[in-house]
Motif scaffolding. Structure first.
Motif, PDB file in Angstrom:
ATOM      1  N   GLY A   2       0.948  -1.187   0.046  1.00  0.00           N
ATOM      2  CA  GLY A   2       0.091  -0.061  -0.008  1.00  0.00           C
ATOM      3  C   GLY A   2       0.674   1.394  -0.098  1.00  0.00           C
TER       4      GLY A   2
ATOM      5  N   GLN B 198       3.965   6.779   0.976  1.00  0.00           N
ATOM      6  CA  GLN B 198       3.533   7.345  -0.184  1.00  0.00           C
ATOM      7  C   GLN B 198       4.589   8.130  -1.003  1.00  0.00           C
TER       8      GLN B 198
ATOM      9  N   GLN C 240      -2.134  -4.224  -6.297  1.00  0.00           N
ATOM     10  CA  GLN C 240      -1.995  -4.617  -5.076  1.00  0.00           C
ATOM     11  C   GLN C 240      -2.719  -5.927  -4.467  1.00  0.00           C
TER      12      GLN C 240
ATOM     13  N   SER D  43      -0.629   5.610  -5.229  1.00  0.00           N
ATOM     14  CA  SER D  43      -1.511   4.752  -4.519  1.00  0.00           C
ATOM     15  C   SER D  43      -2.874   5.302  -4.313  1.00  0.00           C
ATOM     16  N   VAL D  44      -3.182   6.308  -4.787  1.00  0.00           N
ATOM     17  CA  VAL D  44      -4.629   7.022  -4.787  1.00  0.00           C
ATOM     18  C   VAL D  44      -5.632   5.867  -5.526  1.00  0.00           C
TER      19      VAL D  44
ATOM     20  N   LYS E 253      -6.778   4.590  -1.970  1.00  0.00           N
ATOM     21  CA  LYS E 253      -6.670   5.201  -0.696  1.00  0.00           C
ATOM     22  C   LYS E 253      -7.406   6.706  -0.980  1.00  0.00           C
TER      23      LYS E 253
ATOM     24  N   ASP F  63      -8.217   8.830   1.184  1.00  0.00           N
ATOM     25  CA  ASP F  63      -7.704   9.892   1.967  1.00  0.00           C
ATOM     26  C   ASP F  63      -6.183  10.601   1.460  1.00  0.00           C
ATOM     27  N   GLU F  64      -5.951  10.118   0.398  1.00  0.00           N
ATOM     28  CA  GLU F  64      -4.516  10.560  -0.227  1.00  0.00           C
ATOM     29  C   GLU F  64      -4.983  11.373  -1.422  1.00  0.00           C
TER      30      GLU F  64
END
Length: 241
Positions: A43, A47, A107, A129-130, A138, A140-141
């Motif tokens: 994951g 980032q 992933q 990794s959005v 993700k 929240d990214e």
């Protein structure tokens, strides 16, 4: 004879032992393209792929004479970075018209193939990794606003077979006319090989080539444009069935 002395062009210290990327290719201008994975763990926990300063999760473009960032690269603060937002780009290729074909390993759910024309490659953002494929991974990214987002041309789900895409080549040879102009790629986990054609909406649904290679590692082209398929132990050349 001629002696060639090795020269270090790039050294990266891996934060984890996985997601290393793994391909080198010269572009039409003679600059060296290098794919790097996000550095590992699961994951992209730090980032790196969306951090333009990090060399991980990137497509780098180097001057092969010096190892420095090539002229024309888009990010002054990260002079080696050509494109970003990658998880584990195991294989990529350039077609004769300059189109970039890049397979990025997913992933846990989705594998992807990206097709990027020459005028959209500089500064491209592949979304990890959005995003994993076409789905939010993700929420929240935030996507790095410096990069132009690339939407995958093709994705497939792990539940449909496969779990580790191996990017391939556009076939321009003569031995297998049924594959002329097709992009041929596969999956490491199942050894299956597929082909797709470009269309106005991206690419057509993939179809079986009818060949299976255990331990599939990559694809190449010989001097005549005929397709080569590499496993962990063998090198094959595709011929008519």
């Amino acid at each position: 004879g001629v002696a060639f002395l090795p020269q270090d062009l790039l050294t990266l210290t891996r934060p984890y032992p996985n997601h290393n990327g793994g391909h080198l290719l010269f572009d039409a201008s003679g600059m060296l393209l290098v794919s790097t994975g996000d550095g590992g763990s699961a994951g992209d926990p730090e980032q790196r792929a969306q951090n333009v300063i990090s060399p991980f999760g990137k497509l780098l473009r180097l001057d092969p004479r010096t190892g420095k960032g090539a002229a024309g690269n888009p990010f002054p603060r990260a002079p080696r970075v050509w494109a970003m937002g990658l998880r584990n780009p195991w294989r990529f290729s350039l077609d004769t018209n300059g189109d970039l074909y890049l397979g990025d390993v997913g992933q846990s759910d989705e594998e992807e193939i990206n097709v990027v024309p020459p005028d959209q490659q500089r500064g491209a953002n592949f979304g990890w990794s959005v995003y994993e494929g076409n789905h939010v991974f993700k929420p929240d990214e935030v996507l790095n606003p410096l990069g132009q987002v690339v939407v995958p041309a093709l994705t497939y789900q792990h539940r449909d077979g496969g779990c580790y895409v191996v990017g391939g080549q556009v076939y321009r040879g003569k031995a297998v006319p049924s594959l002329s102009g097709s992009y041929v790629f596969g999956d490491f986990c199942v050894g299956r090989i597929w082909a797709v054609e470009r269309s106005t909406r991206g690419v057509t649904p993939y179809r079986e080539v009818g060949v299976r290679v255990d331990g599939l590692q990559g694809f190449g082209l010989d001097h005549r444009g005929e397709l080569l398929v590499m496993s962990a132990e063998q090198l094959y050349r595709l011929v008519p069935g």
